[in-house]
Design an enzyme around this catalytic site. Sequence first.
Site, PDB file in Angstrom:
ATOM      1  N   CYS A  38     -47.075  32.215  40.932  1.00 52.10           N
ATOM      2  CA  CYS A  38     -46.247  33.415  40.944  1.00 52.10           C
ATOM      3  C   CYS A  38     -46.302  34.200  42.086  1.00 52.10           C
ATOM      4  O   CYS A  38     -47.394  34.362  42.809  1.00 52.10           O
ATOM      5  CB  CYS A  38     -46.356  34.004  39.604  1.00 52.10           C
ATOM      6  SG  CYS A  38     -46.256  33.259  38.310  1.00 52.10           S
ATOM      7  N   CYS A  42     -44.593  39.186  39.315  1.00 51.77           N
ATOM      8  CA  CYS A  42     -44.113  38.553  38.124  1.00 51.77           C
ATOM      9  C   CYS A  42     -44.385  39.266  37.075  1.00 51.77           C
ATOM     10  O   CYS A  42     -45.471  39.749  36.894  1.00 51.77           O
ATOM     11  CB  CYS A  42     -44.734  37.016  38.103  1.00 51.77           C
ATOM     12  SG  CYS A  42     -44.089  36.115  36.955  1.00 51.77           S
ATOM     13  N   CYS A  69     -43.090  29.413  39.211  1.00 45.08           N
ATOM     14  CA  CYS A  69     -42.878  30.219  38.036  1.00 45.08           C
ATOM     15  C   CYS A  69     -41.171  29.990  38.016  1.00 45.08           C
ATOM     16  O   CYS A  69     -40.569  30.244  38.757  1.00 45.08           O
ATOM     17  CB  CYS A  69     -43.397  31.508  38.135  1.00 45.08           C
ATOM     18  SG  CYS A  69     -42.859  32.450  36.655  1.00 45.08           S
ATOM     19  N   CYS A  72     -40.110  34.148  37.960  1.00 43.21           N
ATOM     20  CA  CYS A  72     -40.225  35.069  39.189  1.00 43.21           C
ATOM     21  C   CYS A  72     -39.809  34.139  40.602  1.00 43.21           C
ATOM     22  O   CYS A  72     -39.444  34.708  41.582  1.00 43.21           O
ATOM     23  CB  CYS A  72     -41.692  35.754  39.508  1.00 43.21           C
ATOM     24  SG  CYS A  72     -42.915  34.526  40.140  1.00 43.21           S
TER      25      CYS A  72
END
Length: 193
Positions: A38, A42, A69, A72
């Site tokens: 991430c 995030c 992710c 994000c």
Amino acid sequence: METDRNILTDERWSAIIHNDASYDGAFYYAVKTTGIFCRPSCKSRVPNKENVLVFDTADAALERHFRPCKRCRPNGLRLPDEEWIAQITEYIDRHYHESLTLSVLAEMCHGSPYHLQRTFKKIRGISPIAYIQKIRLSKAEHLLKHTDMTVMEIALTVGIPNTAHFATLFKKRTGSSPTEYRKTAKMGQGGSI
């Protein structure tokens, strides 16, 4: 080998737990238990600190086999729906015995419950909850055939703490109660009942 640039400092940890967007692009963090990486901003649940690895670039995280992710989208990367659902399916297959809800799965895989439900059903043909039930009952069938565990123990082992509910689900799937299923399976194996 971990360099000074890849150490989880107090400053970086603070950026992660406070979702500080000013650190986006300065580093990325990956969570060993989920296999996902991430941006610091995030909004996913804060991971356990001991499970976090830090990378200078998204490519460095990808090279270590972490997936971007879905929430994000670090560095603009996107996961195809099929890969995302495969990741969730693998998680369910490993954690079927735990308390799994749509919200828990959505949080784990960094998506919304609505999007997860819709996408899972589109890719797999059934809802995530129906898939969890299918896996649990399949494991229960195996345990009934190959162990002497009680029906209650099996229900708990596969993640269904209510024995009556387990028996109802099992009968709906197989056409017989867990006890009847076990007797038929043992007779089919040449065993005594």
